[in-house]
Design an enzyme around this catalytic site. Structure first.
Site, PDB file in Angstrom:
ATOM      1  N   GLY A  20     -43.999   4.526  18.543  1.00 49.37           N
ATOM      2  CA  GLY A  20     -44.284   5.026  17.193  1.00 49.37           C
ATOM      3  C   GLY A  20     -43.164   4.700  16.217  1.00 49.37           C
ATOM      4  O   GLY A  20     -42.019   4.466  16.597  1.00 49.37           O
ATOM      5  N   ARG A  24     -41.377   9.294   8.927  1.00 46.65           N
ATOM      6  CA  ARG A  24     -40.795  10.425   8.199  1.00 46.65           C
ATOM      7  C   ARG A  24     -39.289  10.584   8.418  1.00 46.65           C
ATOM      8  O   ARG A  24     -38.648  11.373   7.748  1.00 46.65           O
ATOM      9  CB  ARG A  24     -41.532  11.721   8.573  1.00 46.65           C
ATOM     10  CG  ARG A  24     -42.844  11.872   7.824  1.00 46.65           C
ATOM     11  CD  ARG A  24     -43.637  13.050   8.312  1.00 46.65           C
ATOM     12  NE  ARG A  24     -44.249  12.800   9.624  1.00 46.65           N
ATOM     13  CZ  ARG A  24     -44.810  13.735  10.371  1.00 46.65           C
ATOM     14  NH1 ARG A  24     -44.827  14.984   9.966  1.00 46.65           N
ATOM     15  NH2 ARG A  24     -45.353  13.423  11.537  1.00 46.65           N
ATOM     16  N   THR A  88     -52.552   6.719  21.437  1.00 48.93           N
ATOM     17  CA  THR A  88     -51.862   7.094  22.683  1.00 48.93           C
ATOM     18  C   THR A  88     -52.557   6.522  23.924  1.00 48.93           C
ATOM     19  O   THR A  88     -51.901   6.173  24.896  1.00 48.93           O
ATOM     20  CB  THR A  88     -51.789   8.624  22.803  1.00 48.93           C
ATOM     21  OG1 THR A  88     -53.102   9.166  22.560  1.00 48.93           O
ATOM     22  CG2 THR A  88     -50.812   9.216  21.787  1.00 48.93           C
ATOM     23  N   GLY A 110     -41.428   9.869  23.941  1.00 45.36           N
ATOM     24  CA  GLY A 110     -40.004   9.584  23.771  1.00 45.36           C
ATOM     25  C   GLY A 110     -39.327  10.461  22.744  1.00 45.36           C
ATOM     26  O   GLY A 110     -38.118  10.373  22.567  1.00 45.36           O
TER      27      GLY A 110
HETATM   28  C1  UD1 Z   1     -51.063  13.513  20.176  1.00 41.95           C
HETATM   29  C2  UD1 Z   1     -52.271  14.057  20.902  1.00 41.95           C
HETATM   30  C3  UD1 Z   1     -52.490  15.507  20.493  1.00 41.95           C
HETATM   31  C4  UD1 Z   1     -51.266  16.310  20.802  1.00 41.95           C
HETATM   32  C5  UD1 Z   1     -50.045  15.691  20.135  1.00 41.95           C
HETATM   33  C6  UD1 Z   1     -48.801  16.401  20.613  1.00 41.95           C
HETATM   34  C7  UD1 Z   1     -53.758  12.153  21.202  1.00 41.95           C
HETATM   35  C8  UD1 Z   1     -55.006  11.502  20.784  1.00 41.95           C
HETATM   36  N1  UD1 Z   1     -53.434  13.275  20.576  1.00 41.95           N
HETATM   37  O1  UD1 Z   1     -51.341  13.536  18.810  1.00 41.95           O
HETATM   38  O2  UD1 Z   1     -53.599  16.047  21.176  1.00 41.95           O
HETATM   39  O3  UD1 Z   1     -51.444  17.649  20.363  1.00 41.95           O
HETATM   40  O4  UD1 Z   1     -49.917  14.311  20.486  1.00 41.95           O
HETATM   41  O5  UD1 Z   1     -47.691  15.928  19.916  1.00 41.95           O
HETATM   42  O6  UD1 Z   1     -53.100  11.687  22.108  1.00 41.95           O
HETATM   43  N2  UD1 Z   1     -47.433   6.483  20.418  1.00 41.95           N
HETATM   44  C9  UD1 Z   1     -47.280   5.190  20.877  1.00 41.95           C
HETATM   45  N3  UD1 Z   1     -48.238   4.273  20.567  1.00 41.95           N
HETATM   46  C10 UD1 Z   1     -49.338   4.577  19.854  1.00 41.95           C
HETATM   47  C11 UD1 Z   1     -49.488   5.907  19.391  1.00 41.95           C
HETATM   48  C12 UD1 Z   1     -48.513   6.841  19.706  1.00 41.95           C
HETATM   49  O7  UD1 Z   1     -46.293   4.880  21.532  1.00 41.95           O
HETATM   50  O8  UD1 Z   1     -50.156   3.696  19.646  1.00 41.95           O
HETATM   51  C13 UD1 Z   1     -46.398   7.477  20.747  1.00 41.95           C
HETATM   52  C14 UD1 Z   1     -45.649   7.966  19.524  1.00 41.95           C
HETATM   53  O9  UD1 Z   1     -44.457   7.222  19.354  1.00 41.95           O
HETATM   54  C15 UD1 Z   1     -45.343   9.400  19.884  1.00 41.95           C
HETATM   55  C16 UD1 Z   1     -46.468   9.805  20.819  1.00 41.95           C
HETATM   56  O10 UD1 Z   1     -47.033   8.609  21.289  1.00 41.95           O
HETATM   57  O11 UD1 Z   1     -44.156   9.519  20.615  1.00 41.95           O
HETATM   58  C17 UD1 Z   1     -47.506  10.674  20.144  1.00 41.95           C
HETATM   59  O12 UD1 Z   1     -48.091   9.958  19.122  1.00 41.95           O
HETATM   60  P1  UD1 Z   1     -48.629  10.686  17.828  1.00 41.95           P
HETATM   61  O13 UD1 Z   1     -49.231   9.685  16.942  1.00 41.95           O
HETATM   62  O14 UD1 Z   1     -47.567  11.546  17.272  1.00 41.95           O
HETATM   63  O15 UD1 Z   1     -49.774  11.612  18.440  1.00 41.95           O
HETATM   64  P2  UD1 Z   1     -50.567  12.705  17.662  1.00 41.95           P
HETATM   65  O16 UD1 Z   1     -51.587  12.050  16.839  1.00 41.95           O
HETATM   66  O17 UD1 Z   1     -49.631  13.607  17.004  1.00 41.95           O
END
Ligand code: UD1
Ligand code: CA
Length: 484
Positions: A20, A24, A88, A110
């Site tokens: 990610g 922010r 994710t 992470g």
């Molecule tokens: C995700 C969960 C949500 C949970 C929340 C907790 C899903 C669909 N939703 O939401 O249910 O309550 O986390 O924080 O999983 N990342 C990648 N590659 C990507 C997308 C994300 O490496 O393509 C990493 C991000 O760097 C981050 C983590 O995965 O560390 C979570 O990603 P984020 O986009 O924050 O997930 P949420 O949409 O908040």
């Protein structure tokens, strides 16, 4: 049917999502590399994985991949590049190709560094004892806005996880939320291939694994923890500072419970690998950083910084000292306002006073350097006395040179010892000398201009200024008027 491998003996692989952007944070530095208590965020998750005894650790990188991979270079993890952040589920699938199979798989983010090891151990054991296919770590918040919500059936079984974007008002009222941490069985990497992006966000959701497992009749369960703070993430620098405060308090309280006095814990920063012996007393504003080890009964005065150093039992550091890469035996004292730089070794009972800088130097027992000195690239034998203002001129403009000072040597104040030099045991350097030749054992070296005393010189000098003396220096004018 007997499982081929007992669950506790199944290997554990860990996938850490770190692709990610962290928009922010408003930073050139990838969010995963912002430090918490001195350690980059992502390294906290890597360390947890290693403490759990993980077989393989795969870190999914994307934004700032090169920097993140460099930072983790020596940690023994593997990397899976996710060039586009499609969600994710996609991130997990990217890592899945690296997994050898046959293991339980733990998924961590992470940027959620606050998880205690014990919580993950409890999660794993609940997963294995309960023979679940997937166990999601959850907690509750009065308002879980932004998180995926846990939807349970009548008997409490986990039905699904609904993302905020897709939640109905009733679902939004659910307080139990998805932390994003899961343990899954060895089928997860294969099942992940069936995740689609057919949802409001057009993203691949790892949470779809819940229904994919259930369609196959496998057990999905939640492991709920009481403290939502354990799964807190850092989305911006305000949250990062909040995590830092919590983590700092956690570390500080552990030391106090183990018998260390922190005079003002709110201003005391202790990195989490620092070791402190019981009955040590740490003043306000002290920073103990990196690989620092303090023995029993060490006292550190306020506003001192100690980094990557070993202070043995009974060491005493006065206020405002900076100690880096040094080893100090007990029984002496250092500071206030002392600076020990890397390669400093102080044996028992060494006294270092204010404004003394020491670098790459070995001072044997009982050496005293009380004031305003620079001791670089030098060995000093026991009980030698280094006078105020002594400088070891260790640098010839090109190279550093080593000086050896014997035992029982007296170096008078304001001496310069031009390296490389050897001062024999019990030798003596007269104050104000510039020593450019070795001094044999027991000898005295004096290397300074001979004193001349010119009687009456002062009267003649001041008279030369005439009436101006009375205006600017009335006391001297009075004194002059009494001279004949
Ligand atoms: C995700 C969960 C949500 C949970 C929340 C907790 C899903 C669909 N939703 O939401 O249910 O309550 O986390 O924080 O999983 N990342 C990648 N590659 C990507 C997308 C994300 O490496 O393509 C990493 C991000 O760097 C981050 C983590 O995965 O560390 C979570 O990603 P984020 O986009 O924050 O997930 P949420 O949409 O908040
Ligand atoms: Ca998030």
């Amino acid at each position: 049917m007997q499982p081929a491998v007992l669950p506790e003996q199944r290997p554990l692989d860990v996938v850490i999502l770190a692709a990610g952007q962290g928009t922010r944070m408003k930073s050139r530095l990838p969010k995963m590399l912002h430090p918490l208590l001195g350690r980059p965020l992502v390294l906290w998750s890597v360390r947890l994985a290693q403490q759990l005894g993980a077989r393989d650790v795969v870190v999914v990188t994307g934004h700032g991949a090169q920097q993140v991979e460099e930072a983790l270079h020596s940690s023994g993890v593997q990397f899976a590049r996710q060039d586009q952040q499609l969600g994710t589920g996609h991130a997990f699938l990217t890592a899945a190709h690296r997994l050898r199979g046959g293991a339980d798989v733990l998924l961590l983010y992470g940027d959620t560094p606050m998880l205690p090891l014990a919580t993950l151990q409890n999660l794993l054991s609940a997963h294995r004892v309960g023979q679940h296919a997937l166990t999601v770590l959850t907690s509750e918040l009065p308002d879980a806005s932004g998180y995926g919500r846990i939807l349970r059936g009548e008997s409490g079984e986990v039905l699904s996880i609904v993302e905020e974007k897709a939640a109905t008002p009733a679902q939004k009222a659910v307080r139990e939320f998805n932390s994003g941490v899961y343990v899954m069985d060895a089928a997860a990497p294969v099942l992940a291939g069936r995740i689609t992006n057919h949802n409001a966000a057009g993203e691949y959701y790892i949470t779809d694994l819940v229904s994919l497992y259930q369609q196959g009749g496998a057990r999905v369960a939640a492991f709920k923890i009481a403290d939502p703070g354990e799964v807190m993430g850092a989305n911006d620098r305000v949250q990062l500072s909040q995590l830092e405060t919590i983590m700092r308090r956690r570390v500080n309280e552990a030391h106090m419970r183990a018998g260390v006095t922190l005079q003002d814990p709110a201003t005391t920063l202790i990195h989490d690998e620092v070791v402190i012996g019981p009955d040590s007393v740490i003043g306000a504003g002290v920073h103990l950083l990196g690989q620092t080890v303090l023995g029993e009964g060490v006292v550190i005065g306020p506003y001192s910084v100690v980094q990557d150093s070993t202070l043995e039992a009974g060491s005493l550091i006065h206020a405002h000292s900076v100690v880096q890469g040094a080893r100090v035996a007990g029984g002496g004292d250092i500071g206030p306002f002392a600076r020990l730089r890397p390669g400093t070794v102080l044996e028992a009972g060494v006294h270092i006073g204010n404004f003394v800088e020491i670098k790459n130097a070995h001072l044997h027992a009982g050496v005293k350097a009380g004031h305003l000195a620079y001791l670089g690239d030098v060995t000093v034998g026991q009980q030698s006395n280094i006078g105020a203002g002594t400088i070891i001129a260790n640098h010839n403009g090109m190279d550093k040179q080593h000086t050896t000072i014997g035992s029982g040597v007296f170096v008078g104040s304001n001496s310069t010892i031009v390296a490389p030099r050897t001062l024999g045991d019990a030798s003596f350097v007269a104050a104000g000398s510039t020593v450019t030749a070795d001094v044999p054992e027991g000898a005295m070296a004096v290397a300074r201009g001979q004193q001349r005393t010119l009687e009456g010189w002062s009267r003649r000098y001041w008279k030369g200024f005439g009436d101006r003396v009375a205006v600017k220096l009335p006391w001297l004018a009075g004194w002059l008027s009494r001279q004949h």
